[in-house]
Enzyme design. Sequence first.
Site: not given
Ligand code: NAI
Length: 307
Positions: A158, A170, A208
């Site tokens: 994480h 993490e 978190n």
């Molecule tokens: P984001 O929405 O910016 O990016 C997600 C990306 O994944 C998009 O580009 C999308 O097209 C792609 N995607 C969706 N399905 C896919 C698949 N089957 N194969 C390949 N690519 C795929 O989301 P973000 O903010 O980067 O979050 C991603 C993960 O990280 C989530 O699980 C979130 O909980 C976790 N996370 C987010 C944080 C944040 O501050 N935004 C902090 C720590 C963890």
Amino acid sequence: AAATLATAAGDVQPIKNVTVFGSGLMGAGIVQVSAQAGCQVTMVDVTPEALAKGEKIILSSLKRTAKKKYAEDAAGAQSFVDQIMANIHQSTEGAQAATKADLVVEAIVENLTVKQKLFAALDEAAPKHTIFASNTSSLKIADIAEATQRRDRFAGLHFFNPVPQMKLVEVIRTRDTSDVVFNSLLQFCRDLKKAPVSCKDTPGFIVNRLLVPYLMEAVRIVERGEASIADVDTAMKLGAGYPMGPFELADFVGLDTVKFIIDGWYTNGDGLKGKELVAPSKLLNDLVTAGKLGRKSGEGFYNYAQK
Ligand code: NAI
């Protein structure tokens, strides 16, 4: 160098080839820091447009770093960026992109079914030795791992936003995660020059679990009319030494994200289900319904368009 050695803490498996799923905010950051550590990295997303977005995030971050590092040396800055970009490959091939991976890091949409589907396909496509990790913030790692036959090679990794700046990772161990996999991930974090902490597979892990109820209590102080948003933020910055107040932080994280996390915990979180600490808030819900999601939408608790 990405190469790792066996240590007294236990055997580790070298991680040189990394495949990252998702080229959004988090995925792009994880790709960048892995490439900076000398790993060969494949960045995977569903469309070329999504990959182009990820590449843009990485390039602008690297250029900023290069500018600081090579202030008077444009050629040096360019070669710094080029060398790291040369470690990054792109793919829209789904699970097939992981056939050479020592480690897969998943940073796609926060949806259990979608994540399980990806890992089930990866379980077929990736070599036996490949370690699987999810960057999920709010899902249970063991629930995602259930989709695979390699629960001993599955863990949480994480990262925090913005990944290149935030030092913490993490490392989440389920009941099934093996010592070798756990130790290899700790070493991988150190190779990335990050500081790993370990936590069991519990809602919110460490950061978190503390941060989100704190943000919600700040919202409730305002809802009860006890203090203003600006005064709560000033109080926590000047009285507790926090770099951002809770409302500034909530706007930075995204109010939809905060709502998504508490709603999940309130209905289904181990040890948190039904707790007042994570109960829905009218103020938060109304802002999200109005599309006021924080910095990313131009307005949340504060209005950024006017600044
Ligand atoms: P984001 O929405 O910016 O990016 C997600 C990306 O994944 C998009 O580009 C999308 O097209 C792609 N995607 C969706 N399905 C896919 C698949 N089957 N194969 C390949 N690519 C795929 O989301 P973000 O903010 O980067 O979050 C991603 C993960 O990280 C989530 O699980 C979130 O909980 C976790 N996370 C987010 C944080 C944040 O501050 N935004 C902090 C720590 C963890």
